[in-house]
Scaffold this motif. Structure first.
Motif, PDB file in Angstrom:
ATOM      1  N   LEU A  13       0.841  -1.205   0.000  1.00 33.75           N
ATOM      2  CA  LEU A  13       0.000   0.000   0.000  1.00 33.75           C
ATOM      3  C   LEU A  13       0.872   1.250   0.000  1.00 33.75           C
ATOM      4  O   LEU A  13       2.049   1.185   0.362  1.00 33.75           O
ATOM      5  CB  LEU A  13      -0.871   0.018   1.258  1.00 33.75           C
ATOM      6  CG  LEU A  13      -1.945  -1.063   1.378  1.00 33.75           C
ATOM      7  CD1 LEU A  13      -2.610  -0.967   2.745  1.00 33.75           C
ATOM      8  CD2 LEU A  13      -2.982  -0.912   0.281  1.00 33.75           C
ATOM      9  N   PRO A  14       0.294   2.390  -0.397  1.00 31.93           N
ATOM     10  CA  PRO A  14       1.028   3.646  -0.230  1.00 31.93           C
ATOM     11  C   PRO A  14       1.441   3.811   1.238  1.00 31.93           C
ATOM     12  O   PRO A  14       0.778   3.276   2.129  1.00 31.93           O
ATOM     13  CB  PRO A  14       0.009   4.712  -0.622  1.00 31.93           C
ATOM     14  CG  PRO A  14      -0.961   4.013  -1.511  1.00 31.93           C
ATOM     15  CD  PRO A  14      -1.024   2.604  -1.007  1.00 31.93           C
ATOM     16  N   ASP A  40      -2.171  13.168   4.549  1.00 34.39           N
ATOM     17  CA  ASP A  40      -1.137  12.149   4.405  1.00 34.39           C
ATOM     18  C   ASP A  40      -0.009  12.706   3.557  1.00 34.39           C
ATOM     19  O   ASP A  40      -0.254  13.404   2.581  1.00 34.39           O
ATOM     20  CB  ASP A  40      -1.705  10.920   3.689  1.00 34.39           C
ATOM     21  CG  ASP A  40      -2.831  10.308   4.467  1.00 34.39           C
ATOM     22  OD1 ASP A  40      -2.664  10.140   5.683  1.00 34.39           O
ATOM     23  OD2 ASP A  40      -3.885  10.013   3.871  1.00 34.39           O
ATOM     24  N   SER A  45      -0.384  12.192  -0.054  1.00 35.70           N
ATOM     25  CA  SER A  45      -1.366  12.952  -0.824  1.00 35.70           C
ATOM     26  C   SER A  45      -0.666  13.921  -1.778  1.00 35.70           C
ATOM     27  O   SER A  45      -1.232  14.318  -2.788  1.00 35.70           O
ATOM     28  CB  SER A  45      -2.294  13.752   0.097  1.00 35.70           C
ATOM     29  OG  SER A  45      -3.069  12.884   0.879  1.00 35.70           O
ATOM     30  N   ARG A 101       4.856  11.912  -3.872  1.00 40.46           N
ATOM     31  CA  ARG A 101       4.691  10.553  -4.377  1.00 40.46           C
ATOM     32  C   ARG A 101       6.030  10.015  -4.851  1.00 40.46           C
ATOM     33  O   ARG A 101       6.846  10.751  -5.399  1.00 40.46           O
ATOM     34  CB  ARG A 101       3.647  10.547  -5.489  1.00 40.46           C
ATOM     35  CG  ARG A 101       2.340  11.173  -4.998  1.00 40.46           C
ATOM     36  CD  ARG A 101       1.186  10.904  -5.886  1.00 40.46           C
ATOM     37  NE  ARG A 101       1.317  11.487  -7.200  1.00 40.46           N
ATOM     38  CZ  ARG A 101       0.321  11.506  -8.090  1.00 40.46           C
ATOM     39  NH1 ARG A 101      -0.854  11.002  -7.785  1.00 40.46           N
ATOM     40  NH2 ARG A 101       0.502  12.032  -9.265  1.00 40.46           N
ATOM     41  N   LYS A 154       5.215   8.282  -8.858  1.00 40.34           N
ATOM     42  CA  LYS A 154       4.616   9.175  -9.855  1.00 40.34           C
ATOM     43  C   LYS A 154       5.089  10.563  -9.497  1.00 40.34           C
ATOM     44  O   LYS A 154       5.512  10.796  -8.366  1.00 40.34           O
ATOM     45  CB  LYS A 154       3.083   9.138  -9.746  1.00 40.34           C
ATOM     46  CG  LYS A 154       2.442   7.905 -10.291  1.00 40.34           C
ATOM     47  CD  LYS A 154       0.931   8.077 -10.250  1.00 40.34           C
ATOM     48  CE  LYS A 154       0.260   6.997  -9.429  1.00 40.34           C
ATOM     49  NZ  LYS A 154      -1.163   7.220  -9.228  1.00 40.34           N
TER      50      LYS A 154
END
Lengths: 152, 513
Positions: free
Chosen positions: A81-82, A123, A126, A129, A132
């Motif tokens: 998960l992230p 977070d 958010s 990244r 990406k």
């Protein structure tokens, strides 16, 4: 016009602060001992995954991170998960410390780490990244170009 | 239900089947099953963590129930957290201190005046009647009102303001954490896919935990996002849908009225129609979906002090009109110019005339939402340069506007120049911004009774165990929700749904062993 100058001023201060913080971060990163978690994944599997999910973060790349550095051990990449904030903060200190780094934006109440709407509840992932290009969450609703530069 | 609504509902329900993540056929209870084994069981589940959901959940927890709030987004609070949250309230301490006479009937009448007779007057009256209780609900749980305002369309001063949504939602969530931790759980990143029915009664939800809303492709989030782990959660007494509106859902807005695709929105990025379409797939009646409420970064009633021109430097609308008429005209004009928004210009006198100086200030500080920034210029030439106008074209537009003002009659658009209070385009500095209407509220949604029960369009009866509150519902406001009337709506049906779901007789549910 006066407003424009103020805005320009804020942008200039912001850029200087970012540069300064950037230099600081480099020095700090040298001192940080990142303990790599033990992994059951083979070195060849890890390098294969690294190709499949490359990092976009130059600083992390320079430090030679692989998947488990941030995500911990896993068997199936599909279950990954992230990151949760606490995982990022293992190296980046606490949320308050992060907010202090952008506290020059406090005056306008647009410190992304201690903002008017979200305080400390956003977070990290958010905006920041790994796989990406980073984004500015505030830009979902605001003209953020007036406030700040691109998200690191 | 009138025929038009039925056809509309039917058509959308058909699309819903195609769009819905779980691909349920219309009017079929996909999860009809008498023996679902649940991963977790609560008394009550509330879907959505904005003002309506939070109010409903706190109310239900205070009645002694074990409550779960789920929200699909990465942050709790919904659109409420980022809204102004002016609260129209009858019987506040602020009204009493000023000796203002007000009644729920008067407030409901004000609400109906802009409804264009859409919607259900009984629901508006229910909202107005609950405002005093909601006012004390908020105050008793840590919300502090800082200002008292007379706002447009209200026949008396009745709006109280806490300083914005953060000053309402944060205290309520903090109150819940501190006082109701044993009974009330709030879970973000939890997306509702479907309802579990047993013998016709809603008894739980199929959800996905660890749901990551797709900010890179938000338009397709409901359809394509496959993240998360499926879980079944039981609700012994019932489920409250406070799942918000669909301001950001350009597909649905565009299907209802093509021109609405040109709008901006700074509602919660998750304000889409997926949950409503899932409800409709089970037969929930949706009403007033074609209605919309347009707004601007600055108050509608302060547009009048300025001049609006298209990219050719021509005026095209009476700046002193109602929000939706001006808004639709701008959207059409924008479409003519390949999406390029018109320019709004004020002089210093116009800026001084603003009813709401706080929002003017926000625009000057670039904090007034997407494309909501206003810029200050010493000369018209600077305005022209910044916004890409030929200075002569802009000067001509300004001269013509000033000349019309001097003549006292707006031959072209019929603006009432007698109300201008000296505002023209003469006194520097000038203030200018591009103006695109925002879709900030969708008056349509699932139909409810005044007891907040959801209505089944197939049977005309209420669903057992299903309630709805807030922007997720339709028919409370009609065509143009009156300013500061969403808070009382969220409050009224939040309280009512919280009370009524608590009063339900619990059913026995099976846990996974």
């Amino acid at each position: 016009m006066k407003k424009l100058f103020i805005v320009l001023g804020i942008i200039m201060i912001a850029s200087i602060a970012f540069l300064y913080q950037g230099m600081n971060a480099k020095e700090q990163s040298k001192k940080t001992d990142v303990v790599l978690p033990a992994t059951t994944l083979s070195a060849s599997k890890l390098s294969e995954l690294k190709n499949d999910y490359p990092s976009k973060n130059d600083q992390h790349k320079k430090l030679g991170f692989d998947c488990v550095t941030c995500h911990g051990d896993f068997k199936d990449p599909k279950e990954v998960l992230p990151l949760e904030n606490k995982q990022c903060l293992t190296c980046h200190g606490d949320y308050k410390k992060v907010a202090e780094r952008t506290s020059f934006l406090d005056k306008n109440e647009v410190n992304p780490h201690d903002g008017f709407h979200h305080k400390d509840e956003l977070d990290c992932a958010s905006c920041h990244r790994e796989h990406k290009p980073s984004v500015n969450y505030c830009a979902n609703c605001h003209d953020t170009k007036v406030w700040m530069k691109a998200t690191p | 239900m009138d025929r038009r609504t039925f056809i509309k509902t039917g058509a959308i329900t058909a699309t819903a089947a195609a769009l819905s993540v779980s691909s349920i056929a219309p009017f079929v209870d996909a999860e009809e099953n008498t023996d679902t084994e649940f991963d977790e069981v609560f008394d009550i589940i509330v879907v959505g963590s904005g003002l309506a959901g939070t109010t409903s959940a706190i109310t239900a927890a205070e009645h002694g129930n074990k409550v779960l709030v789920v929200d699909k987004m990465n942050i709790l609070g919904g659109t409420s957290l980022i809204s102004g949250l002016n609260f129209s309230c009858v019987g506040s301490d602020e009204q009493k201190a000023r000796g203002i006479k007000d009644t729920p009937e008067l407030m409901a009448e004000d609400m109906r005046k802009v409804s264009e007779d859409y919607g259900d007057p009984e629901l508006s009256l229910t909202v107005a009647r609950m405002t005093t209780r909601f006012y004390h609900f908020l105050k008793d749980r840590g919300v502090v009102f800082k200002e008292f305002k007379q706002l447009g369309g209200h026949s008396v001063a009745r709006a109280v303001w806490a300083g914005g949504g953060a000053f309402v939602i944060r205290p309520l969530h903090a109150y819940a954490r501190e006082n109701l931790a044993d009974r009330l759980t709030m879970r973000k990143r939890c997306k509702v896919d479907d309802i579990v029915f047993e013998n016709g009664r809603a008894v739980g939800l199929k959800v996905r935990e660890n749901y990551y809303f797709d900010f890179d492709d938000p338009q397709n989030d409901d359809k394509k996002n496959k993240t998360g782990t499926v879980k079944y959660i039981g609700a012994k007494k019932g489920i409250v849908f406070a799942s918000g509106g669909y301001c950001r859902d350009k597909k649905l807005l565009g299907a209802e009225a093509d021109i609405l695709e040109e709008t901006n929105s700074d509602a919660n990025p998750g304000a889409r129609s997926g949950t409503m379409q899932m409800l409709m797939s089970h037969g929930a009646q949706a009403v007033n979906l074609s209605l919309f409420r347009l707004a601007y970064p600055i108050p509608t009633e302060d547009l009048m002090w300025g001049m609006l021109i298209n990219p050719d430097g021509k005026r095209f609308v009476n700046e002193f009109g109602n929000r939706n008429t001006i808004g639709m005209t701008i959207l059409k004009e924008k479409k003519k110019f390949d999406g390029k928004a018109p320019l709004l210009i004020y002089d210093q006198t116009g800026a001084d005339n603003f009813h709401d100086k706080q929002r003017f200030q926000l625009s000057m500080e670039a904090k007034n939402g997407y494309e909501g920034t206003m810029y200050k210029f010493q000369t018209l030439k600077e305005v022209a340069k910044y916004f890409g106008y030929d200075p002569r074209v802009l000067q001509k537009a300004v001269d013509e506007y000033n000349a019309a003002l001097d003549s006292g009659v707006d031959q072209e658009f019929g603006k009432d120049f007698s109300q201008m209070n000296g505002a023209a385009l003469r006194k520097a500095p000038f203030y200018a911004m591009r103006l695109t209407p925002k879709c900030t509220y969708t008056p349509g949604g699932v139909r409810i009774t005044k007891e907040a029960q959801m209505i089944n369009s197939a049977t005309g009866e209420t669903f057992e165990g299903l309630f709805a509150a807030g922007e997720a519902t339709g028919g409370v406001h009609g065509a143009m929700r009156l300013t500061a009337c969403s808070v009382p709506d969220c409050g009224a049906f939040g309280l009512i749904s919280g009370d009524n779901v608590s009063a339900m007789k619990p059913v026995k549910l099976k846990m996974k062993s």
